[in-house]
Design an enzyme around this catalytic site. Sequence first.
Site, PDB file in Angstrom:
ATOM      1  N   LYS A 236       0.867  -1.176   0.000  1.00  0.00           N
ATOM      2  CA  LYS A 236       0.000   0.000   0.000  1.00  0.00           C
ATOM      3  C   LYS A 236       0.906   1.229   0.000  1.00  0.00           C
ATOM      4  O   LYS A 236       1.375   1.672   1.055  1.00  0.00           O
ATOM      5  CB  LYS A 236      -0.913  -0.009   1.225  1.00  0.00           C
ATOM      6  CG  LYS A 236      -2.002   1.068   1.190  1.00  0.00           C
ATOM      7  CD  LYS A 236      -1.504   2.362   1.781  1.00  0.00           C
ATOM      8  CE  LYS A 236      -2.493   3.485   1.530  1.00  0.00           C
ATOM      9  NZ  LYS A 236      -1.871   4.819   1.767  1.00  0.00           N
ATOM     10  N   GLU A 311       8.962   1.286  11.421  1.00  0.00           N
ATOM     11  CA  GLU A 311      10.006   2.318  11.368  1.00  0.00           C
ATOM     12  C   GLU A 311       9.278   3.646  11.434  1.00  0.00           C
ATOM     13  O   GLU A 311       8.647   4.067  10.472  1.00  0.00           O
ATOM     14  CB  GLU A 311      10.823   2.163  10.084  1.00  0.00           C
ATOM     15  CG  GLU A 311      12.094   2.975  10.099  1.00  0.00           C
ATOM     16  CD  GLU A 311      11.910   4.339   9.474  1.00  0.00           C
ATOM     17  OE1 GLU A 311      11.803   5.314  10.251  1.00  0.00           O
ATOM     18  OE2 GLU A 311      11.870   4.435   8.241  1.00  0.00           O
ATOM     19  N   CYS A 345      13.039  10.838   7.969  1.00  0.00           N
ATOM     20  CA  CYS A 345      12.919  10.581   9.407  1.00  0.00           C
ATOM     21  C   CYS A 345      14.261  10.579  10.107  1.00  0.00           C
ATOM     22  O   CYS A 345      14.318  10.627  11.334  1.00  0.00           O
ATOM     23  CB  CYS A 345      12.207   9.260   9.641  1.00  0.00           C
ATOM     24  SG  CYS A 345      13.051   7.898   8.873  1.00  0.00           S
ATOM     25  N   GLU A 442       8.948  16.470  15.073  1.00  0.00           N
ATOM     26  CA  GLU A 442       9.685  16.280  13.833  1.00  0.00           C
ATOM     27  C   GLU A 442       9.303  17.384  12.854  1.00  0.00           C
ATOM     28  O   GLU A 442       8.136  17.551  12.511  1.00  0.00           O
ATOM     29  CB  GLU A 442       9.336  14.904  13.260  1.00  0.00           C
ATOM     30  CG  GLU A 442      10.355  14.354  12.307  1.00  0.00           C
ATOM     31  CD  GLU A 442      10.082  12.893  11.982  1.00  0.00           C
ATOM     32  OE1 GLU A 442      11.017  12.217  11.531  1.00  0.00           O
ATOM     33  OE2 GLU A 442       8.951  12.424  12.167  1.00  0.00           O
TER      34      GLU A 442
END
Length: 540
Positions: A236, A311, A345, A442
Amino acid sequence: MACFRSVFSTRFPQSHRLFLHLASPLPRAPAHTTAAATPQPLFFIRQINMQAQNVAARLSSSGFLHAQGLVGGKWTDAYDGKTIEVRNPATGEVIANVPCMGRNETNDAITSAYDAFNSWKKLTAADRSKRLRKWYDLLMAHKEELGQLITLEQGKPLKEAIGEVGYGAGFIEFSAEEAKRVYGDIIPSPLPDRRLFVLKQPVGVVGAITPWNFPLAMITRKVGPALACGCTVVIKPSELTPLTALAAAELSLQAGIPPGVVNVVMGNASEIGEALLSSPKVRKITFTGSTAVGKKLMAGSAGTVKKVSLELGGNAPCIVFDDADLEVALKGTLATKFRNSGQTCVCANRILVQEGIYDKFADALSTAVQNMKVGNGFGEDVVQGPLINEAAVQKVESLIKDAISKGAKVILGGKRHSLGMTFYEPTVISDVKNEMLISREEVFGPVAPLLKFKTEEEAIHMANDTNAGLAAYLFTTNVQRSWRVSEALEYGIVGVNEGIVSTEVAPFGGVKQSGVGREGSKYGMDEYLEIKYVCLGNLS
């Protein structure tokens, strides 16, 4: 009819080998300087936009641009006819309309993967290896087209996109090699009439949910080891960047990977996610994305007790000690902070600089960042493209606004770029404190926040003061310090005097709320294997 977008596609994931080559430091940039924001002539912008249109047309006419899902080896529309627009973030133009699939299409993809699993797992490791190697060869043979496709739908500069293709293909090559090295064990028996064996077998059907920031590499990093171990997959991809996934899937078919082994569905993220989580045929979920979504997937997997690899988000510190080689530290910081417009990330989210060199480093960093060229990824010498969408820009704006309100100072940039759309100026801000939102969340944008520290102990405390634990970086010429700090940092990945650390031969993953499991290397293979113990008795 357009399909809605969901949090399942929100990503914050990964790095590659491309290095940003920037100019050497010059005298300090004036406070709140505009970074590479000189307006470009309208005809030049139109020329670049036309180039993007020509690339899309050429990819489409060559059959490289697919706009259907892949279920059981067949290119498939959404059963209800709904579609999603895939747009070029640099121009806002529609590249293609892809199917907005949901629960029914996903269930069929799961069934196809489950049926294919029974035959794929029985192939020899050598046979699977050969097919994966052929897939790698095809990916590399088409790296230019794949790079162009990545730039079209994701926005990163073309050179960087082509670099991602090489990085992503490397996972397929490594997995092809490791397929033949999935070894079991013979355990010395405590009894003379028994023999104890350990077998490693594929876990089964894998649901792989991938992000938009590395639309090829985040797929190959999951699918490569899964297929090598004998698993089949339902992918996906993000609805923002599905075209690269579809092109890669087409090449997998050309490589001789049987129909049903690789399936691709996209669209209604919540329905697709629920179908993957609820199906007992799916035995593993692997996800790269935000921590919030990862927690939902982890909880949803409990119903059928699936294996999970997650992750998740990071908050990477980049620590520059006063004994660092300034040139090495600057080079590494630029590389880890600004690649992919800061949308990875493992980007340096906080740059911690020791007080003795704080001003000197801020000067050098600001000057180097000022020389970065921003623009459409197809433009010449462009090193920073657009952010992925308007929501990404608004998030960056809100974090900078909060920091300024609490005393931070903008040295460079700090606003939208004159190019418009979702382009944002490369930004450096100083006097950042640990309590500011930009230090806690973040950023996922081209913003370098500078924090000051006094001692090694203080730096370690500041670096570890977060729920995230994916990547960290430190720059020092003191070997003893490099060991001490590396061991003290609560992170799954540590780069010492290096800003680009990700590679297919090393394990990638985090601790704390940055996830579970590892990708890449021999350790990543284990994520797709079950261990079976066999006791053979009564041999006397």
